[in-house]
Design an enzyme around this catalytic site. Structure first.
Site, short mmCIF file in Angstrom:
data_model
loop_
_atom_site.label_atom_id
_atom_site.label_comp_id
_atom_site.label_asym_id
_atom_site.label_seq_id
_atom_site.Cartn_x
_atom_site.Cartn_y
_atom_site.Cartn_z
N ASN A 12 3.64 139.16 2.92
CA ASN A 12 5.25 139.46 3.00
C ASN A 12 5.43 138.70 4.51
O ASN A 12 5.15 139.30 5.52
CB ASN A 12 5.47 140.90 2.98
CG ASN A 12 6.92 141.05 2.90
OD1 ASN A 12 7.67 140.64 3.94
ND2 ASN A 12 7.48 141.88 2.02
N HIS A 48 11.65 139.08 0.52
CA HIS A 48 12.62 139.85 0.12
C HIS A 48 13.99 139.30 0.57
O HIS A 48 14.15 139.34 1.85
CB HIS A 48 12.29 141.35 0.67
CG HIS A 48 13.41 142.12 0.07
ND1 HIS A 48 13.33 143.64 0.48
CD2 HIS A 48 14.47 142.07 -0.59
CE1 HIS A 48 14.43 144.22 -0.13
NE2 HIS A 48 15.08 143.28 -0.86
N ARG A 50 17.28 140.17 1.23
CA ARG A 50 18.22 141.44 1.13
C ARG A 50 19.73 140.97 0.94
O ARG A 50 19.93 139.87 1.34
CB ARG A 50 17.90 142.22 2.38
CG ARG A 50 16.65 142.77 2.36
CD ARG A 50 16.49 143.70 3.48
NE ARG A 50 17.15 145.23 3.08
CZ ARG A 50 16.60 146.17 2.76
NH1 ARG A 50 15.32 146.08 2.86
NH2 ARG A 50 17.20 146.98 2.48
N GLU A 156 4.71 147.71 -9.34
CA GLU A 156 3.93 147.49 -7.93
C GLU A 156 4.08 149.00 -7.56
O GLU A 156 5.24 149.40 -7.54
CB GLU A 156 4.76 146.68 -7.02
CG GLU A 156 4.00 146.79 -5.68
CD GLU A 156 4.38 145.75 -4.84
OE1 GLU A 156 4.56 144.57 -5.13
OE2 GLU A 156 4.37 145.79 -3.40
N1 PXP Z 1 6.14 145.59 -1.59
C1 PXP Z 1 7.44 145.67 -1.58
C2 PXP Z 1 7.69 145.71 -3.08
C3 PXP Z 1 8.24 145.80 -0.48
O1 PXP Z 1 9.33 145.95 -0.65
C4 PXP Z 1 7.41 145.78 0.76
C5 PXP Z 1 8.19 145.81 2.05
O2 PXP Z 1 9.36 144.71 1.91
C6 PXP Z 1 5.99 145.38 0.69
C7 PXP Z 1 5.39 145.54 -0.24
C8 PXP Z 1 5.42 145.02 2.01
O3 PXP Z 1 5.61 146.45 2.96
P1 PXP Z 1 5.09 146.45 4.15
O4 PXP Z 1 6.02 145.42 5.18
O5 PXP Z 1 5.42 147.74 4.93
O6 PXP Z 1 3.73 145.86 4.42
#
Ligand code: PXP
Length: 249
Positions: A12, A48, A50, A156
């Site tokens: 991510n 993401h 937003r 997920e």
């Molecule tokens: N999966 C989802 C659906 C999320 O919303 C996020 C955070 O945006 C993540 C995984 C990744 O989380 P992190 O940034 O805490 O590793």
């Protein structure tokens, strides 16, 4: 006995955009991060978009669709605006997440059971457009059953509560959070859902989750981008990959 498949790593890149946006310019570029992640062994890129565009922008999504050779997992809230954007780009996967303006990050899973009808109608066109639809939910039997009923292909599981317990020193291998993730991964898999997991994962917390044979993908962002400051993005990803493979072996 569940067949153990290769565990995919989705990186991510939201927080590369967070740093970029802190100065309002173009550096550091999340697309460059995505390309480095790809070369370092990421099996997919997650971003993401937003509603408030606090990190990833519309132009980032457009750029990712152009440059990526690995699949894009497009995270979004279940709004008409986001649905239109997803239908325009047709990413490999769409992950539906709850979104609150005041939250710092995605705090909980989606309340699917309460909104079953609306969500079933919401995801149908996305599936018809060819995107795999994933629903980000807590490790909760009711939510998994509802995700299955509305026609999602993937769930997920939110690992935030497990990671928080670990960070606060409440961790124990038989920890209740880990146990419910394990049980719900098995349950979701038994319904025919593909199981992913993510949120808050670090080098210290990834292995117990990676060891669940039903989990096929982990999505990890904040920790990797933070760790990239100390060892560089590619080595940070390579170490996560190594830990995942070790746990899986
Ligand atoms: N999966 C989802 C659906 C999320 O919303 C996020 C955070 O945006 C993540 C995984 C990744 O989380 P992190 O940034 O805490 O590793």
């Amino acid at each position: 006995m569940t067949e153990v498949q290769k565990l995919r790593l989705g990186v991510n890149i939201d927080h590369v955009a967070t740093v970029r946006n802190a100065r309002g310019g173009a550096y550091p570029d999340p697309l460059r991060a995505a390309q480095v992640a790809q070369e370092a062994g990421a099996d997919g890129i997650t971003a993401h978009l937003r509603e408030d565009r606090r990190h990833i922008s519309d132009a980032d999504i457009e750029g990712l669709m152009e440059v990526l050779t690995v699949p894009l997992n497009f995270e979004m809230a279940a709004t008409d605006e986001m649905q239109a954007i997803a239908l325009r780009h047709r990413p490999h996967a769409v992950c539906i997440v709850p979104e609150k303006r005041e939250e710092r990050t995605t705090e909980g899973g989606l309340e699917v059971a309460r909104e079953e009808n609306r969500l079933a109608h919401f995801i149908a066109p996305l599936r018809e457009a060819g995107s795999r639809v994933s629903i980000f939910i807590a490790a909760d039997r009711r939510q998994i059953e509802a995700a299955h009923r509305i026609g999602a292909e993937v769930v997920e599981l939110h690992t935030g509560a497990y990671c928080d317990a670990h960070a606060e020193g409440r961790f124990d291998p038989r920890d209740a959070e880990l146990e419910s993730l394990r049980e719900m991964a098995t349950f979701a898999h038994s319904l025919g859902l593909e199981v992913h997991a993510g949120h808050g994962l670090t080098y210290d917390t990834v292995q117990p989750i990676a060891a669940f044979p039903e989990v096929q993908e982990l999505n990890i962002g904040h920790f990797l981008i933070g760790e990239a400051m100390f060892r560089g993005l590619a080595p940070a990803i390579a170490e996560m990959r190594r830990l995942m493979d070790e746990a899986r072996a």
